[in-house]
Scaffold this motif. Structure first.
Motif, short mmCIF file in Angstrom:
data_model
loop_
_atom_site.label_atom_id
_atom_site.label_comp_id
_atom_site.label_asym_id
_atom_site.label_seq_id
_atom_site.Cartn_x
_atom_site.Cartn_y
_atom_site.Cartn_z
N CYS A 332 -5.71 1.22 -2.55
CA CYS A 332 -4.66 0.25 -2.89
C CYS A 332 -5.15 -0.85 -3.81
O CYS A 332 -4.49 -1.22 -4.77
N HIS A 333 -6.32 -1.41 -3.49
CA HIS A 333 -6.79 -2.54 -4.27
C HIS A 333 -7.42 -2.13 -5.60
O HIS A 333 -7.86 -2.98 -6.37
N LEU A 334 -7.43 -0.82 -5.85
CA LEU A 334 -7.83 -0.34 -7.18
C LEU A 334 -6.58 -0.05 -8.01
O LEU A 334 -6.44 -0.55 -9.13
N CYS A 335 -5.65 0.73 -7.45
CA CYS A 335 -4.49 1.13 -8.25
C CYS A 335 -3.40 0.06 -8.31
O CYS A 335 -2.70 -0.05 -9.32
N HIS A 336 -3.25 -0.75 -7.27
CA HIS A 336 -2.19 -1.77 -7.26
C HIS A 336 -2.72 -3.15 -7.67
O HIS A 336 -2.17 -3.78 -8.58
N ALA A 337 -3.76 -3.61 -7.00
CA ALA A 337 -4.28 -4.95 -7.31
C ALA A 337 -4.95 -5.00 -8.67
O ALA A 337 -4.86 -6.00 -9.38
N GLN A 338 -5.66 -3.91 -9.05
CA GLN A 338 -6.39 -3.91 -10.32
C GLN A 338 -5.77 -3.01 -11.38
O GLN A 338 -6.24 -2.99 -12.53
N GLN A 339 -4.75 -2.25 -10.99
CA GLN A 339 -4.05 -1.36 -11.93
C GLN A 339 -5.01 -0.37 -12.59
O GLN A 339 -4.93 -0.09 -13.79
N ILE A 340 -5.90 0.19 -11.78
CA ILE A 340 -6.86 1.19 -12.28
C ILE A 340 -6.54 2.53 -11.62
O ILE A 340 -6.72 2.69 -10.41
#
Length: 445
Positions: A332-340
């Motif tokens: 989650c914190h890669l694809c949503h928070a960091q948009q990666i």
């Protein structure tokens, strides 16, 4: 006005220091609900991002008191920020729920409890303490006595949260040797980077940090590992203690900014999201001086997830063949928070023989969410089973995850289901390919 009225203290309204325009960004369209893990499970509007924003705004407006029921709906939020991805209005949900919950926990009359004080905040943020605490478990696993404990169900005698911690433990690999301060680049030097090693990640997954360092070296990066770096501060911040989190931020900025670095590399999605939010943290903590705020802005500007950095640098492709069927879980914190999203998949696609298959609901939280799987076990388990079902439907040889918490959660779910499927970081697979090491070869990790 009477003397009594003059002396009456002003009541603090939870969330009143949040920029109110952030609440107004939400037009309550409801497009976020289909992306919210807790709403998907409960179907309760109060457990959706739209509902939670409405509840927080009602408290700030004074239209309702902050009741235990409202606190419960807000506590149940995973802070996965999938709603930010789904929102067409650009609502910064993280900039609402995070400071609101910090304020909420500061004003709460509830005691934080022994687990929060001694384990979450007193143990987890300090890798040396975690390694020391894990030493008996490493010995038990080495002697295979942990299987005796489980056969006689002796682990069931542990208190609830400690029992869950035991259930989440992976098969611990030997602790890596201490890093030197600098690792040289291989071949022509293309960059000079700092490596953030983390706390729990370094204690439990030191092999991932060392794989990351080796991959960076293969790519012509000189790798600097400051020995004065500390925990990212996420554990304290999400427990409502923003001042210790800010102090961790100051120490990390001091540790890394004294070096001449092209980037500060992080391989844990949750840590990366926190490090990139240091400038927001400085803005939220009242009394932060401008010098500190500027230093944290400079630090944040250099932070890159390892897949983000390598994709931009241009990967020198590995040659070792790894013929496996792999499925990639979006932390989650890669694809949503960091948009990666694309970068890890692009890197994995360079590995000869590796087949990457799509995962249904890849961007729906697995239920780890930092310490959420310890504090909200019922919802965490529901989401873990949802993720497990989707993973098993792909019939993978290996699961790939870019976050230590997700790795712990998913490997525990697989083990409980009797599935011997490894969960690895993208850097571990790349490292194996560069060194021509198979998945079965554990002697060279």
């Amino acid at each position: 006005m009477s003397d009594e009225t003059k002396q009456a203290p002003l009541l603090h309204i939870v969330g009143s220091e949040i920029d109110y325009t952030r609440f107004l960004d939400c037009v309550h369209c409801g497009l976020c609900t289909s992306a919210c893990p807790t709403y998907l499970e409960t179907g309760n509007e109060n457990d959706s991002p739209r509902g939670r924003i409405y509840l927080m705004r009602a408290v700030v407006d004074g239209r309702t008191e902050l009741t235990e029921t409202i606190e419960r709906h807000l506590d149940l939020c995973l802070d996965c920020r999938s709603c930010e991805t789904a929102c067409p209005s650009g609502v910064q949900y993280g900039r609402l729920i995070e400071p609101f919950r910090v304020d909420m926990k500061k004003t709460s009359r509830k005691s934080s409890g022994w687990f929060d004080r001694w384990i979450l905040q007193g143990l987890f943020p300090y890798p040396k303490r975690v390694k020391l605490a894990l030493a008996p478990m490493r010995l038990l696993q080495f002697l295979k006595l942990d299987r005796v404990l489980e056969a006689f169900r002796l682990h069931k005698l542990l208190p609830g949260k400690l029992r869950r911690m035991y259930a989440q433990l992976p098969r611990l690999q030997p602790s890596g040797k201490p890093f030197p301060k600098v690792l040289p680049a291989k071949g022509e030097q293309r960059a000079r980077v700092g490596l953030f090693t983390g706390c729990v990640a370094e204690a439990m997954f030191s092999q991932t940090n060392r794989a990351t360092a080796r991959v960076l070296q293969e790519q012509g990066c000189e790798v600097v590992i400051p020995d004065t770096q500390v925990c990212c501060g996420a554990i304290h911040y999400h427990s409502g203690n923003d001042l210790p989190a800010l102090e961790f931020a100051r120490k990390n900025a001091e540790a890394f900014l004294q070096e001449d670095l092209d980037a500060i590399i992080v391989n844990v999605a949750g840590c990366g999201a926190m490090l990139k939010d240091y400038s927001h943290l400085a803005e939220e903590v009242s009394g932060t001086d401008e010098t500190t705020t500027e230093r944290l802005r400079q630090f944040t500007g250099k932070v890159k997830d390892v897949s983000e950095f390598l994709s931009a640098l241009g990967l020198l492709a590995p040659q070792g063949k790894i013929p496996v069927r792999a499925v990639y879980h979006d932390a989650c914190h890669l694809c949503h928070a960091q948009q990666i999203r694309a970068q890890p998949r692009e890197l994995l696609a360079t590995i000869p023989g590796l087949e990457l298959v799509p995962l249904t609901e890849s961007e729906i939280c697995c239920g780890a969410a930092g310490s959420y799987n310890l504090t909200e076990p019922e919802m965490s388990d529901r989401l873990a089973q949802r993720k497990l079902k989707n993973i098993l439907a792909t019939n993978p040889d290996v699961v790939v995850s870019g976050n230590a918490g997700c790795t712990l959660q998913i490997q525990a779910a697989l083990r409980n289901a009797g599935k011997n499927i490894p969960v690895l970081h993208p850097m571990e697979l790349l490292d194996k390919s560069f060194r021509n090491v198979t998945l079965e070869d554990r002697s060279r990790t």
